[in-house]
Design a protein around this motif. Structure first.
Motif, PDB file in Angstrom:
ATOM      1  N   PHE A  20       0.817  -1.198   0.000  1.00  0.00           N
ATOM      2  CA  PHE A  20       0.000   0.000   0.000  1.00  0.00           C
ATOM      3  C   PHE A  20       0.859   1.259   0.000  1.00  0.00           C
ATOM      4  O   PHE A  20       0.617   2.203  -0.772  1.00  0.00           O
ATOM      5  N   LEU A  21       1.899   1.275   0.841  1.00  0.00           N
ATOM      6  CA  LEU A  21       2.786   2.453   0.891  1.00  0.00           C
ATOM      7  C   LEU A  21       3.536   2.647  -0.437  1.00  0.00           C
ATOM      8  O   LEU A  21       3.726   3.771  -0.900  1.00  0.00           O
ATOM      9  N   SER A  22       3.958   1.542  -1.063  1.00  0.00           N
ATOM     10  CA  SER A  22       4.690   1.635  -2.343  1.00  0.00           C
ATOM     11  C   SER A  22       3.799   2.220  -3.433  1.00  0.00           C
ATOM     12  O   SER A  22       4.207   3.109  -4.206  1.00  0.00           O
ATOM     13  N   ILE A  23       2.531   1.728  -3.464  1.00  0.00           N
ATOM     14  CA  ILE A  23       1.622   2.236  -4.501  1.00  0.00           C
ATOM     15  C   ILE A  23       1.317   3.701  -4.256  1.00  0.00           C
ATOM     16  O   ILE A  23       1.260   4.509  -5.192  1.00  0.00           O
ATOM     17  N   ALA A  24       1.175   4.048  -2.963  1.00  0.00           N
ATOM     18  CA  ALA A  24       0.892   5.446  -2.640  1.00  0.00           C
ATOM     19  C   ALA A  24       2.053   6.351  -3.047  1.00  0.00           C
ATOM     20  O   ALA A  24       1.854   7.447  -3.599  1.00  0.00           O
ATOM     21  N   LEU A  25       3.271   5.914  -2.760  1.00  0.00           N
ATOM     22  CA  LEU A  25       4.440   6.723  -3.137  1.00  0.00           C
ATOM     23  C   LEU A  25       4.567   6.842  -4.656  1.00  0.00           C
ATOM     24  O   LEU A  25       4.932   7.895  -5.184  1.00  0.00           O
ATOM     25  N   ILE A  26       4.275   5.760  -5.353  1.00  0.00           N
ATOM     26  CA  ILE A  26       4.356   5.801  -6.822  1.00  0.00           C
ATOM     27  C   ILE A  26       3.353   6.794  -7.382  1.00  0.00           C
ATOM     28  O   ILE A  26       3.668   7.611  -8.261  1.00  0.00           O
ATOM     29  N   LEU A  27       2.109   6.732  -6.869  1.00  0.00           N
ATOM     30  CA  LEU A  27       1.078   7.659  -7.354  1.00  0.00           C
ATOM     31  C   LEU A  27       1.423   9.091  -6.978  1.00  0.00           C
ATOM     32  O   LEU A  27       1.237  10.020  -7.776  1.00  0.00           O
ATOM     33  N   ASP A  29       4.428  10.346  -6.575  1.00  0.00           N
ATOM     34  CA  ASP A  29       5.539  10.823  -7.416  1.00  0.00           C
ATOM     35  C   ASP A  29       5.082  11.034  -8.855  1.00  0.00           C
ATOM     36  O   ASP A  29       5.500  11.981  -9.532  1.00  0.00           O
ATOM     37  N   HIS A  30       4.185  10.152  -9.335  1.00  0.00           N
ATOM     38  CA  HIS A  30       3.740  10.265 -10.718  1.00  0.00           C
ATOM     39  C   HIS A  30       2.821  11.455 -10.925  1.00  0.00           C
ATOM     40  O   HIS A  30       2.941  12.169 -11.938  1.00  0.00           O
ATOM     41  N   LYS A  31       1.906  11.669  -9.994  1.00  0.00           N
ATOM     42  CA  LYS A  31       0.930  12.743 -10.172  1.00  0.00           C
ATOM     43  C   LYS A  31       1.491  14.091  -9.757  1.00  0.00           C
ATOM     44  O   LYS A  31       1.234  15.114 -10.405  1.00  0.00           O
ATOM     45  N   LEU A  32       2.218  14.157  -8.684  1.00  0.00           N
ATOM     46  CA  LEU A  32       2.639  15.441  -8.131  1.00  0.00           C
ATOM     47  C   LEU A  32       4.134  15.708  -8.291  1.00  0.00           C
ATOM     48  O   LEU A  32       4.599  16.810  -7.964  1.00  0.00           O
ATOM     49  N   ASP A  33       4.906  14.676  -8.816  1.00  0.00           N
ATOM     50  CA  ASP A  33       6.365  14.814  -8.972  1.00  0.00           C
ATOM     51  C   ASP A  33       7.008  15.285  -7.667  1.00  0.00           C
ATOM     52  O   ASP A  33       7.843  16.194  -7.642  1.00  0.00           O
ATOM     53  N   GLY A  34       6.624  14.621  -6.632  1.00  0.00           N
ATOM     54  CA  GLY A  34       7.086  15.040  -5.315  1.00  0.00           C
ATOM     55  C   GLY A  34       8.519  14.646  -5.020  1.00  0.00           C
ATOM     56  O   GLY A  34       9.142  15.210  -4.108  1.00  0.00           O
ATOM     57  N   PHE A  35       9.065  13.670  -5.740  1.00  0.00           N
ATOM     58  CA  PHE A  35      10.428  13.208  -5.482  1.00  0.00           C
ATOM     59  C   PHE A  35      11.409  13.601  -6.592  1.00  0.00           C
ATOM     60  O   PHE A  35      12.473  12.998  -6.726  1.00  0.00           O
ATOM     61  N   GLY A  36      11.067  14.584  -7.433  1.00  0.00           N
ATOM     62  CA  GLY A  36      11.944  14.986  -8.542  1.00  0.00           C
ATOM     63  C   GLY A  36      13.294  15.472  -8.057  1.00  0.00           C
ATOM     64  O   GLY A  36      14.352  15.043  -8.532  1.00  0.00           O
ATOM     65  N   THR A  37      13.246  16.382  -7.058  1.00  0.00           N
ATOM     66  CA  THR A  37      14.508  16.914  -6.536  1.00  0.00           C
ATOM     67  C   THR A  37      15.303  15.828  -5.842  1.00  0.00           C
ATOM     68  O   THR A  37      16.538  15.723  -5.998  1.00  0.00           O
ATOM     69  N   THR A  38      14.599  14.986  -5.098  1.00  0.00           N
ATOM     70  CA  THR A  38      15.278  13.897  -4.397  1.00  0.00           C
ATOM     71  C   THR A  38      15.922  12.936  -5.385  1.00  0.00           C
ATOM     72  O   THR A  38      17.045  12.443  -5.182  1.00  0.00           O
ATOM     73  N   ARG A  39      15.264  12.668  -6.530  1.00  0.00           N
ATOM     74  CA  ARG A  39      15.804  11.753  -7.539  1.00  0.00           C
ATOM     75  C   ARG A  39      17.090  12.313  -8.150  1.00  0.00           C
ATOM     76  O   ARG A  39      18.027  11.569  -8.438  1.00  0.00           O
TER      77      ARG A  39
END
Length: 287
Positions: A20-27, A29-39
């Motif tokens: 559940f946490l993995s799917i939530a993080l994927i969604l 990052d995909h929808k809001l690009d929340g981890f772009g800077t971290t990546r």
């Protein structure tokens, strides 16, 4: 000893929670690009490891490329060396053929009478007898060669045919001690007899009176007497004159104009008289 989380959720529940946490993080990052800077930061941290991981492969490829380049250079060098040797051999052959062509042209352009038949012959052998100067040429009876026929090179008279076989003939050089030729001085037409001395670079002129008008450097031409050598062909150049009054004759020496020590191609002459005789024989036979 009590382990931490030993009393936590069961393994199925933990798996479900992780999914559940993995799917939530994927969604997220995909929808809001929340981890772009971290990546970006993570990629920057990981890139040195990627370079290190690729380094052995790059070194191997570079070594293989260098080895192939060296092999190609060795092959190209060997091929160029072979081609250079072949070209040098062809160049030497071309130079040899050019020299042969020049010698033949010089021989055919020698001062012979234009209405006289002439044939080019080639040297086959040289007599090894030190007391005799004779050579063998590759023309014989099948070519119409006859005894006493005059032989020349590109410079002057060489000698005369003394023996004829079917395919070759023997030539007696003018330097032989048994050979003599009547000549005249080109400057004043004084008539002399030139004999061989046994040396290829020296001829003797005997029975010359002290009062004879001779000079060092005079050119001696065939006089045509004796019906062997046609008139007007170069024979020798006077190199020495010793007038000793205690002796009955002057001592005169000359140098052959023909290059007797470096003969290769020779010219055979047919005299006009021989041609006329052959023609007369043909006319008699035809009648």
């Amino acid at each position: 000893m009590n382990l931490m989380f030993s009393n936590g959720p069961s393994l199925p529940n933990r798996l479900a929670l992780g999914l559940f946490l993995s799917i939530a993080l994927i969604l997220f990052d995909h929808k809001l690009d929340g981890f772009g800077t971290t990546r970006v930061y993570l990629n920057s941290l990981v890139s040195p490891l990627q370079y290190l991981a690729n380094l052995p492969g790059q070194l191997l490829n570079a070594s293989a490329s260098r080895f192939v380049s060296h092999e190609r250079l060795f092959d190209d060098n060997a091929k160029l060396t072979h081609d250079a040797m072949v070209m040098n051999g062809q160049l030497q052959r071309l130079t040899f053929l050019q020299e042969e062509n020049d010698r033949l042209r010089s021989l055919l352009n020698s001062p012979v009478q234009h209405n006289t038949r002439k044939v080019v012959a080639e040297l086959m052998a040289v007599d090894n007898n030190p007391y005799s100067h004779q050579i063998v040429i590759n023309k014989g009876a099948i070519n119409g060669v006859y005894e006493g026929q005059p032989v020349l090179d590109a410079k002057g008279i060489v000698g005369q045919i003394m023996q004829v076989s079917s395919t070759n003939s023997r030539v007696l050089l003018i330097a032989d001690v048994t050979h003599a030729i009547p000549v005249r001085v080109a400057r004043n037409n004084v008539r002399l007899i030139v004999s061989g001395s046994g040396s290829l670079d020296e001829l003797l002129i005997q029975h010359v009176a002290h009062s004879s008008d001779l000079k060092i450097g005079d050119i001696l031409l065939s006089s045509g007497l004796g019906n062997v050598f046609p008139e007007g062909y170069p024979v020798a150049t006077i190199t020495s004159i010793i007038r000793d009054e205690s002796r009955p004759f002057s001592q005169v020496r000359a140098k052959p104009i023909a290059q007797l020590d470096r003969l290769k191609y020779l010219l055979l002459l047919w005299s006009e008289r021989t041609s006329e005789d052959k023609q007369a024989v043909k006319e008699i036979i035809s009648k």
